[in-house]
Design a protein around this motif. Sequence first.
Motif, mmCIF file in Angstrom:
data_model
loop_
_atom_site.group_PDB
_atom_site.id
_atom_site.type_symbol
_atom_site.label_atom_id
_atom_site.label_comp_id
_atom_site.label_asym_id
_atom_site.label_seq_id
_atom_site.Cartn_x
_atom_site.Cartn_y
_atom_site.Cartn_z
ATOM 1 N N TYR A 52 0.867 -1.182 0.000
ATOM 2 C CA TYR A 52 0.000 0.000 0.000
ATOM 3 C C TYR A 52 0.902 1.230 0.000
ATOM 4 O O TYR A 52 1.754 1.396 0.880
ATOM 5 C CB TYR A 52 -0.893 0.001 1.240
ATOM 6 N N CYS A 94 1.260 5.259 0.161
ATOM 7 C CA CYS A 94 0.644 6.550 0.467
ATOM 8 C C CYS A 94 1.670 7.675 0.433
ATOM 9 O O CYS A 94 1.355 8.813 0.797
ATOM 10 C CB CYS A 94 -0.088 6.515 1.807
ATOM 11 N N ILE A 149 -10.387 11.836 -7.930
ATOM 12 C CA ILE A 149 -8.986 11.441 -7.815
ATOM 13 C C ILE A 149 -8.189 12.132 -8.921
ATOM 14 O O ILE A 149 -8.750 12.647 -9.887
ATOM 15 C CB ILE A 149 -8.810 9.912 -7.902
ATOM 16 N N GLY A 182 -3.256 5.004 -2.048
ATOM 17 C CA GLY A 182 -4.312 5.716 -1.346
ATOM 18 C C GLY A 182 -3.728 6.539 -0.214
ATOM 19 O O GLY A 182 -2.551 6.399 0.139
ATOM 20 N N ARG A 183 -4.551 7.376 0.378
ATOM 21 C CA ARG A 183 -4.073 8.268 1.433
ATOM 22 C C ARG A 183 -3.642 7.483 2.668
ATOM 23 O O ARG A 183 -4.094 6.368 2.924
ATOM 24 C CB ARG A 183 -5.151 9.274 1.798
ATOM 25 N N GLN A 243 -1.863 -1.196 -3.989
ATOM 26 C CA GLN A 243 -2.864 -0.125 -3.967
ATOM 27 C C GLN A 243 -2.227 1.188 -3.564
ATOM 28 O O GLN A 243 -1.342 1.230 -2.713
ATOM 29 C CB GLN A 243 -4.003 -0.460 -2.999
ATOM 30 N N TRP A 247 -2.742 13.563 -1.133
ATOM 31 C CA TRP A 247 -2.817 12.150 -1.488
ATOM 32 C C TRP A 247 -1.599 11.720 -2.310
ATOM 33 O O TRP A 247 -0.894 12.569 -2.877
ATOM 34 C CB TRP A 247 -4.110 11.888 -2.254
ATOM 35 N N LYS A 257 -7.280 4.281 -6.338
ATOM 36 C CA LYS A 257 -8.691 4.648 -6.243
ATOM 37 C C LYS A 257 -8.983 5.448 -4.976
ATOM 38 O O LYS A 257 -8.168 5.496 -4.050
ATOM 39 C CB LYS A 257 -9.555 3.382 -6.255
ATOM 40 N N LEU A 258 -10.125 6.101 -4.998
ATOM 41 C CA LEU A 258 -10.728 6.782 -3.850
ATOM 42 C C LEU A 258 -9.947 8.014 -3.390
ATOM 43 O O LEU A 258 -10.517 9.096 -3.277
ATOM 44 C CB LEU A 258 -10.897 5.810 -2.669
ATOM 45 N N THR A 259 -8.643 7.881 -3.125
ATOM 46 C CA THR A 259 -7.876 9.007 -2.567
ATOM 47 C C THR A 259 -6.459 8.980 -3.131
ATOM 48 O O THR A 259 -5.502 8.697 -2.405
ATOM 49 C CB THR A 259 -7.833 8.934 -1.029
ATOM 50 N N VAL A 260 -6.305 9.247 -4.416
ATOM 51 C CA VAL A 260 -4.969 9.334 -5.019
ATOM 52 C C VAL A 260 -4.811 10.688 -5.708
ATOM 53 O O VAL A 260 -5.754 11.239 -6.267
ATOM 54 C CB VAL A 260 -4.687 8.192 -6.015
#
Length: 216
Positions: A94, A96, A193, A118-119, A116, A130, A160-163
């Motif tokens: 992950y 961030c 995003i 994400g934040r 992945q 992000w 996704k969602l927070t990039v």
Amino acid sequence: ESPTDFSTAAIIVNPGDTILLEAGTYKFRSRINLYQKGTPEKRITLKPEIDGSKVILDFSSQEFLSTNRGIQLSGNSWNIYGIDVTGAGDNGLYICGNYNIIENCQFYKNRDSGLQLGRGASSQTTVDLWPSNNLIRNCTSFNNYDDETLGENADGFAAKLTVGYGNVFDGCIAFRNSDDGWDLYGKEDSGNIGHVILYNCVAFENGFLPESHESN
């Protein structure tokens, strides 16, 4: 000359340093956090001691749980090269942080997306906070499957969602993951995003369940 274990090396590493991993399988029960920050001039490198040797980071003893990521990279300007990540209770890797390069790595049999972006914290509510300008190159993500939710979340790669902006996948392959090959989902309550760029990438046979679960 003075070897140490990977978990310790990840804490004491400094900008410009290289962590060399001997060939073999390393088993972990807890997440590895890479939070040290390199710079554009002094990047931090993680790779096998001998190019082409097999290094596997195995998190299969973790329970299926959203906090049980294999590796969380919140640092900046890391180069991670030639490493396999498998068996994590959530994402294999992950990201961030920013300005990281992940190259020639494999992610498989993790229990959420193999890799992945994400934040790092729910308090980071705007796109400028992000993860941005990360490059994932010539990586493969396959056979990731979240068995406790019947495969509805485990993508090969997810941004996704927070990039943020400037994240790039180049020459990557995603196959036989239980959800998507790539998931670039955004939703209204978290906002748009940043753009994600894919070059020369391949996805096939995703939405795939292991034979033991096909009846579900």
